[in-house]
Design an enzyme around this catalytic site. Sequence first.
Site, short mmCIF file in Angstrom:
data_model
loop_
_atom_site.label_atom_id
_atom_site.label_comp_id
_atom_site.label_asym_id
_atom_site.label_seq_id
_atom_site.Cartn_x
_atom_site.Cartn_y
_atom_site.Cartn_z
N TYR A 158 -29.84 -21.09 -11.76
CA TYR A 158 -29.79 -21.60 -12.81
C TYR A 158 -30.82 -20.71 -13.99
O TYR A 158 -30.69 -20.85 -14.93
CB TYR A 158 -30.27 -23.01 -13.11
N PHE A 447 -30.68 -36.17 -10.80
CA PHE A 447 -29.42 -36.32 -11.15
C PHE A 447 -28.73 -35.28 -11.01
O PHE A 447 -28.95 -34.09 -10.47
CB PHE A 447 -29.31 -36.42 -12.89
#
Length: 447
Positions: A158, A447
């Site tokens: 990322y 999450f």
Amino acid sequence: MSSEHSTHSRNPRSFPYELRTFPSRLAEGKVPEEVAAWQQAVSLGFHGDATSAEEAAKYVASEEVDGRMCTGAYLKDSAAPAGAWGIEYPVATYAYHRKGLNVGAGTLLPVHQITAVTVRPSHRRRGLLRAMMGSDLAQAKAAGIPIAALTASEATIYGRFGFGVATHACDIEVTVKGGLEFIVPAAASQGVVEIADPTVVRDLHDGIFARVHGASYGSIGRHDMYRLSSSGQGNYGALDPVKNIRAALHYDAEGAVDGYVTYKPVQDSGRSAVEIVDLLAATDAAYLALWNFLGSLDLIDVVKWGMAPVVDPLEWAMAAKRLYKRTGTEDHLWLRILDTPGALAAREYAVDGQVAIHVGDPLGHASGIFRIEIVHGKATVTRCPEDGSVTAGLSMGVSELSSLYLGGVSARTLQAAGRIREEEAGAVADFDSLFAASVSPHCLTSF
């Protein structure tokens, strides 16, 4: 979270996919076929069990509470080979929901939380993640969301999209054989701790987490499934209740519940151990009291926890500090600034001052030269012309600024790592004095 390993853009003409976005919600009490196929693709990406119709309905009901939006990449103008999954199954998945990020001074900043990112192995290296991420971040920016966030299954994906590590979580082992001894026993003995049925935690979770979230710098909102996972009543991949989970509640001086811990026994090579499933404490007193309770468990040598803060009051409360051991530290919350002025103006600052920074962003969302002026702990952020009339004291990428945002790392450290450049003498020190946080950021949400 992501199961993607590597992506490389190709010529758009060779991109045989269509991106479709839809809500995860029930239709007349049933899971729409599009959502069910998307769920199966996510389970494949994370090596989970195939989702039954009953499980799918429970997942979707929970995701509807969060307002989850799902994106799938679907083959277009082609058919799947005979016997393979049909084109109704996405070859890549992506989802988001929106909660709040505690940036200090009682501010919960709206944040775009990305999850369920997968790419089918047979369709990797075709620009799918870049297409989904690029489109989604642009839409979040257009919607006025200043920051995106995720918790990553893999560490190297990322950064290329502008995300930076903002918080860490520690794996700890606390030796409790014979009980925990505290330097100030009274600090760990306030209130009362009592055993409760784990299902009580399911009902208490949202209220207690709201208090913890509002008081914890770096905390990010939890999705609805946490009510079940924290209480051992189920989680993604397994909705069967955990039979050996236990719970204890902390009651303050007025008899109100202000914290809980859920835990279960685990195998640990010759030692008797319990593992914390979830621990929420709205006050320092509740936190130490719950640990005091864990230290009193009979027949237990070690208590383990995988979400301990980098700076833990427990470690400094224990009389025998060496009995507190970190067995691992891992990146946890990743942030990605989309609106530089909006994000920087939202957080609190400890001192007044000013600094000018140049931010590079390959996607263009956060780039520019910005003058940050802080008065009485509040920042005014001005975009400056890039015609040479303004000199920035520091140059950095959006990934670096996103890591610096909560103060979990210093500009001096990133300068030493070769990741930011000081253009004017003293700019690093000025930046660090402004962005230093009084507490270490800590996030209890995955999450």
